[in-house]
Design a protein around this motif. Structure first.
Motif, PDB file in Angstrom:
ATOM      1  N   ALA A  62       3.398   0.155  -6.486  1.00  0.00           N
ATOM      2  CA  ALA A  62       3.321   0.467  -5.056  1.00  0.00           C
ATOM      3  C   ALA A  62       4.426  -0.262  -4.287  1.00  0.00           C
ATOM      4  CB  ALA A  62       1.947   0.079  -4.516  1.00  0.00           C
ATOM      5  N   ASP A  63       4.690  -1.521  -4.659  1.00  0.00           N
ATOM      6  CA  ASP A  63       5.762  -2.270  -3.998  1.00  0.00           C
ATOM      7  C   ASP A  63       7.116  -1.584  -4.185  1.00  0.00           C
ATOM      8  OD1 ASP A  63       3.964  -4.177  -3.160  1.00  0.00           O
ATOM      9  OD2 ASP A  63       4.413  -5.595  -4.771  1.00  0.00           O
ATOM     10  N   ALA A  64       7.293  -0.941  -5.338  1.00  0.00           N
ATOM     11  CA  ALA A  64       8.549  -0.235  -5.628  1.00  0.00           C
ATOM     12  C   ALA A  64       8.565   1.172  -5.038  1.00  0.00           C
ATOM     13  CB  ALA A  64       8.773  -0.171  -7.137  1.00  0.00           C
ATOM     14  N   THR A  65       7.537   1.539  -4.304  1.00  0.00           N
ATOM     15  CA  THR A  65       7.350   2.846  -3.665  1.00  0.00           C
ATOM     16  C   THR A  65       7.239   3.982  -4.664  1.00  0.00           C
ATOM     17  OG1 THR A  65       9.708   3.377  -3.286  1.00  0.00           O
ATOM     18  CG2 THR A  65       8.585   2.064  -1.587  1.00  0.00           C
ATOM     19  N   LEU A  66       6.900   3.666  -5.916  1.00  0.00           N
ATOM     20  CA  LEU A  66       6.635   4.710  -6.900  1.00  0.00           C
ATOM     21  C   LEU A  66       5.220   5.268  -6.738  1.00  0.00           C
ATOM     22  CD1 LEU A  66       8.313   2.898  -9.887  1.00  0.00           C
ATOM     23  CD2 LEU A  66       9.006   5.139  -9.047  1.00  0.00           C
ATOM     24  N   LEU A  67       4.319   4.466  -6.194  1.00  0.00           N
ATOM     25  CA  LEU A  67       2.962   4.908  -5.889  1.00  0.00           C
ATOM     26  C   LEU A  67       2.668   4.635  -4.420  1.00  0.00           C
ATOM     27  CD1 LEU A  67       0.878   3.562  -8.935  1.00  0.00           C
ATOM     28  CD2 LEU A  67       1.866   5.850  -8.642  1.00  0.00           C
ATOM     29  N   ASP A  68       1.836   5.495  -3.832  1.00  0.00           N
ATOM     30  CA  ASP A  68       1.308   5.259  -2.491  1.00  0.00           C
ATOM     31  C   ASP A  68      -0.084   4.666  -2.608  1.00  0.00           C
ATOM     32  OD1 ASP A  68       3.534   6.281  -1.205  1.00  0.00           O
ATOM     33  OD2 ASP A  68       2.706   8.304  -1.041  1.00  0.00           O
ATOM     34  N   VAL A  69      -0.446   3.825  -1.664  1.00  0.00           N
ATOM     35  CA  VAL A  69      -1.787   3.230  -1.610  1.00  0.00           C
ATOM     36  C   VAL A  69      -2.591   3.918  -0.518  1.00  0.00           C
ATOM     37  CG1 VAL A  69      -3.103   1.132  -1.138  1.00  0.00           C
ATOM     38  CG2 VAL A  69      -0.988   1.003  -2.471  1.00  0.00           C
ATOM     39  N   VAL A  70      -3.818   4.307  -0.852  1.00  0.00           N
ATOM     40  CA  VAL A  70      -4.742   4.869   0.131  1.00  0.00           C
ATOM     41  C   VAL A  70      -6.075   4.147  -0.008  1.00  0.00           C
ATOM     42  CG1 VAL A  70      -3.652   7.146   0.185  1.00  0.00           C
ATOM     43  CG2 VAL A  70      -5.450   6.696  -1.485  1.00  0.00           C
ATOM     44  N   TYR A  71      -6.870   4.172   1.048  1.00  0.00           N
ATOM     45  CA  TYR A  71      -8.180   3.520   1.039  1.00  0.00           C
ATOM     46  C   TYR A  71      -9.250   4.568   1.338  1.00  0.00           C
ATOM     47  CZ  TYR A  71      -5.603  -0.875   1.088  1.00  0.00           C
ATOM     48  OH  TYR A  71      -4.754  -1.911   0.764  1.00  0.00           O
ATOM     49  N   GLU A  72     -10.237   4.641   0.457  1.00  0.00           N
ATOM     50  CA  GLU A  72     -11.307   5.632   0.621  1.00  0.00           C
ATOM     51  C   GLU A  72     -12.644   5.017   0.215  1.00  0.00           C
ATOM     52  OE1 GLU A  72     -10.500   9.086  -1.692  1.00  0.00           O
ATOM     53  OE2 GLU A  72      -8.609   9.563  -0.683  1.00  0.00           O
ATOM     54  N   ARG A  73     -13.699   5.487   0.871  1.00  0.00           N
ATOM     55  CA  ARG A  73     -15.060   5.144   0.439  1.00  0.00           C
ATOM     56  C   ARG A  73     -15.545   6.250  -0.494  1.00  0.00           C
ATOM     57  NH1 ARG A  73     -15.601   3.322   5.946  1.00  0.00           N
ATOM     58  NH2 ARG A  73     -16.066   1.081   5.995  1.00  0.00           N
ATOM     59  N   ARG A  74     -15.673   5.945  -1.744  1.00  0.00           N
ATOM     60  CA  ARG A  74     -16.044   6.974  -2.714  1.00  0.00           C
ATOM     61  C   ARG A  74     -17.536   7.248  -2.745  1.00  0.00           C
ATOM     62  NH1 ARG A  74     -12.078   6.561  -7.961  1.00  0.00           N
ATOM     63  NH2 ARG A  74     -10.445   7.829  -6.991  1.00  0.00           N
TER      64      ARG A  74
END
Length: 224
Positions: A62-74
Motif C-alpha cells: 500500500a505504501d508503494a501505491t500498488l494496493l489501495d486501502v479501504v475500510y469496511e464493516r463486514r
C-alpha cells in the motif's frame, strides 16, 4: 486532462521493485485475483502466513501505491456497537510503466488520438493538430519545472549530452514509432520539445530536426 507523465519513471521503478520480495509478490497476486477487497486475516490464511507477516507486506504494498486501502464493516452492522471497520486491500487504480531504455508510447498514443479526434471534429489537418497538441503538452512539462534544460530532458528519458554548444539526445522515447512512422513521430517530438523549451523559458536553446543514427531526431542548438 490526466497526464501519464506526472508520475516520475523512478517512482514507477521503485514501486515495481517492491514486488521483488517473494512473499510480497504472492500477497499482491492473491489480492488482485479477488473480486472483493481482502483483509489481513484472509490473506494470511490463504497463503499460510502469520498475520503479522501478511500485515507488514500488505502495508508495504500500500505504501508503494500498488494496493489501495479501504475500510469496511463486514458484519453488516452500523452505528454504536458495530465495531471498528476492517482494514482491507485491493488492487490500486494507478497504472505503472517501466521500460529500459525509457519509452513513452502511451503519451504518443494519447497525442495521436487527440489529433485524430479534433481533426475529425474541426476539419483541421491531423498533423497540424498533432503539432499543436504536442507543443501544449511540452509546455506543461516545462511550466511545472524550475530546473535546467538538461534536467528536464533527463527527467523525461531523452538521455541528453553536450556536443560543443549543442545538446544531442541519446534516447528517443518514441523509438519504435519513429522508426516506422518517421515524419509523423519526429514532427510530434520536435514540437513537444519546442513546447517544453518555451514552457521552461530562459534556456538559450532551440529545437531542430537533425536525425543521426543512434540519436533522437531532435537536437538542441544555441538560440540565435
Amino acid at each position: 486532462m490526466d497526464d501519464p507523465e506526472t508520475a516520475a519513471p523512478d517512482a514507477d521503478l521503485a514501486a515495481v521493485a517492491v514486488l521483488d520480495e517473494p512473499t510480497r509478490r504472492r500477497l499482491y497476486e492473491h489480492v488482485v485475483r479477488q473480486e472483493a477487497p481482502v483483509g489481513r486475516d484472509e490473506a494470511a490464511a490463504a497463503l499460510g502466513l502469520a498475520r503479522q507477516t501478511a500485515a507488514f507486506h500488505l502495508d508495504r504494498l500500500a505504501d508503494a501505491t500498488l494496493l489501495d486501502v479501504v475500510y469496511e464493516r463486514r458484519s453488516g452492522r452500523t452505528g454504536p456497537g458495530a465495531g471498528r471497520p476492517a482494514k482491507l486491500y485491493r488492487r490500486s487504480a494507478r497504472e505503472f510503466a517501466v521500460s529500459l531504455p525509457d519509452r513513452h508510447y502511451e503519451l504518443a498514443g494519447r497525442l495521436l488520438a487527440q489529433a485524430v479526434e479534433e481533426s475529425a471534429a474541426t476539419g483541421e489537418p491531423v498533423r497540424t493538430v498533432l503539432h499543436r497538441k504536442a507543443a501544449e503538452w511540452g509546455a506543461r512539462w516545462g511550466g511545472r519545472n524550475t530546473t535546467t534544460v538538461f534536467e528536464l530532458l533527463e527527467q523525461h528519458g531523452f538521455a541528453p549530452r553536450r556536443e560543443g554548444g549543442a545538446v544531442v539526445l541519446g534516447n528517443c522515447p518514441f523509438h519504435a514509432l519513429a522508426r516506422d512512422h518517421t515524419e509523423t513521430v519526429c514532427g510530434m517530438n520536435l514540437h513537444l520539445l519546442r513546447g517544453a523549451l518555451e514552457g521552461l523559458g530562459g534556456h538559450g536553446f532551440e529545437a531542430r530536426l537533425a536525425p543521426r543514427p543512434g540519436l533522437c531526431c531532435v537536437r538542441l542548438e544555441p538560440a540565435a
